[in-house]
Design an enzyme around this catalytic site. Structure first.
Site, PDB file in Angstrom:
ATOM      1  N   ASP A   1      92.321  29.513  45.304  1.00  0.00           N
ATOM      2  CA  ASP A   1      90.889  29.762  45.438  1.00  0.00           C
ATOM      3  C   ASP A   1      90.533  29.433  46.875  1.00  0.00           C
ATOM      4  O   ASP A   1      91.031  28.450  47.427  1.00  0.00           O
ATOM      5  CB  ASP A   1      90.091  28.888  44.465  1.00  0.00           C
ATOM      6  CG  ASP A   1      88.680  29.426  44.278  1.00  0.00           C
ATOM      7  OD1 ASP A   1      88.522  30.642  44.104  1.00  0.00           O
ATOM      8  OD2 ASP A   1      87.719  28.631  44.313  1.00  0.00           O
TER       9      ASP A   1
ATOM     10  N   LYS B   1      97.468  35.410  62.074  1.00  0.00           N
ATOM     11  CA  LYS B   1      96.503  34.911  61.077  1.00  0.00           C
ATOM     12  C   LYS B   1      97.246  34.173  59.955  1.00  0.00           C
ATOM     13  O   LYS B   1      96.846  33.090  59.540  1.00  0.00           O
ATOM     14  CB  LYS B   1      95.644  36.045  60.495  1.00  0.00           C
ATOM     15  CG  LYS B   1      94.611  35.480  59.509  1.00  0.00           C
ATOM     16  CD  LYS B   1      93.782  36.473  58.744  1.00  0.00           C
ATOM     17  CE  LYS B   1      93.040  35.728  57.621  1.00  0.00           C
ATOM     18  NZ  LYS B   1      92.355  36.588  56.672  1.00  0.00           N
TER      19      LYS B   1
HETATM   20  P1  IMP Z   1      89.415  34.288  46.738  1.00  0.00           P
HETATM   21  O1  IMP Z   1      90.226  33.088  47.052  1.00  0.00           O
HETATM   22  O2  IMP Z   1      90.214  35.544  46.700  1.00  0.00           O
HETATM   23  O3  IMP Z   1      88.549  34.102  45.527  1.00  0.00           O
HETATM   24  O4  IMP Z   1      88.432  34.499  47.990  1.00  0.00           O
HETATM   25  C1  IMP Z   1      87.074  34.224  47.920  1.00  0.00           C
HETATM   26  C2  IMP Z   1      86.310  34.851  49.049  1.00  0.00           C
HETATM   27  O5  IMP Z   1      86.385  34.005  50.198  1.00  0.00           O
HETATM   28  C3  IMP Z   1      86.781  36.210  49.528  1.00  0.00           C
HETATM   29  O6  IMP Z   1      86.224  37.237  48.748  1.00  0.00           O
HETATM   30  C4  IMP Z   1      86.229  36.236  50.958  1.00  0.00           C
HETATM   31  O7  IMP Z   1      84.864  36.550  50.957  1.00  0.00           O
HETATM   32  C5  IMP Z   1      86.386  34.769  51.368  1.00  0.00           C
HETATM   33  N1  IMP Z   1      87.660  34.555  52.054  1.00  0.00           N
HETATM   34  C6  IMP Z   1      88.712  33.821  51.618  1.00  0.00           C
HETATM   35  N2  IMP Z   1      89.725  33.830  52.505  1.00  0.00           N
HETATM   36  C7  IMP Z   1      89.302  34.611  53.520  1.00  0.00           C
HETATM   37  C8  IMP Z   1      89.927  35.017  54.742  1.00  0.00           C
HETATM   38  O8  IMP Z   1      91.074  34.708  55.074  1.00  0.00           O
HETATM   39  N3  IMP Z   1      89.173  35.816  55.536  1.00  0.00           N
HETATM   40  C9  IMP Z   1      87.906  36.218  55.221  1.00  0.00           C
HETATM   41  N4  IMP Z   1      87.300  35.881  54.103  1.00  0.00           N
HETATM   42  C10 IMP Z   1      87.986  35.069  53.243  1.00  0.00           C
END
Ligand code: IMP
Length: 192
Positions: A67, A171
């Site tokens: 997450d 990155k």
């Molecule tokens: P999840 O971990 O896939 O639920 O990510 C949650 C949200 O956090 C994503 O939809 C993005 O909006 C944001 N996010 C997480 N990691 C990144 C990243 O590396 N770059 C840009 N946005 C991120």
């Protein structure tokens, strides 16, 4: 080869995790599509743990979940665990614009991306967890075409680039996700 179920419905995430974990010899599989897990935790780590635990119990296999999200200091940590649905916006571009509007010309631009990862045993017990943080600043306007989410406004002063301007390998090396996996891999290698 041991099986590790990835607690996501997103095949892209399985591919990304497989690349980080390539050296370990686990077979990564998507979670069953009908298995929905609600993210009711209050922190990234709570959400990662509950997703990993519930998927492990439901499948009877080891499971991994992550997450992640963005925390902006001047917005008291917003959007945080709500990063994916910030402002009820429908796209990454709208969410990023919403963030820029809320931050306006606030002088404090400090922000961090956080990624939590949890691995659960087949009985749902959390076996391993890790967290990675990447410090940066929010630019007044987007820059760069790569990446996703808030990448175009997340600037790393030491690299003089936004995440969206970085080659993917860079990155992956410096990001919150990269750091979380780097600290997880030695733990996972000894558990396999
Ligand atoms: P999840 O971990 O896939 O639920 O990510 C949650 C949200 O956090 C994503 O939809 C993005 O909006 C944001 N996010 C997480 N990691 C990144 C990243 O590396 N770059 C840009 N946005 C991120």
């Amino acid at each position: 080869m041991a099986v590790l179920i990835v607690a996501t419905g997103n095949p892209g995430k399985v591919k990304e995790m497989a690349a980080y974990l390539a050296s370990l010899g686990w077979e990564l599989r998507l979670k069953p599509p009908n298995l929905e897990i609600e993210e009711t935790g209050h922190t990234f780590l709570e959400n990662a743990c509950l997703k990993a635990s519930q998927v492990a119990k439901a499948t009877g296999e080891w499971a991994i979940a992550d997450d992640s999200g963005l925390e902006v200091e001047a917005l008291n940590g917003e959007p945080g665990i709500y990063s994916a649905r910030y402002g009820n916006c429908r796209s990454d571009v709208e969410r990023t614009q919403h963030l820029l509007t809320k931050l306006a010309d606030h002088p404090n631009r400090k922000a961090q991306f956080v990624c939590a990862i949890a691995i659960a045993q087949p009985d749902g017990t959390i076996a391993l967890q890790s967290e990675g943080i990447c410090l940066g600043e929010i630019l007044p306007a987007p820059r760069g075409n790569g990446g996703f989410g808030y990448d175009p406004v997340f600037y790393l002063p030491e690299h003089q680039m936004t995440f969206a301007e970085m080659p993917a390998e860079l990155k992956n090396a410096v990001s919150h996700r990269g750091k979380a996996f780097t600290s997880l891999i030695p733990q996972l290698a000894s558990a396999n």
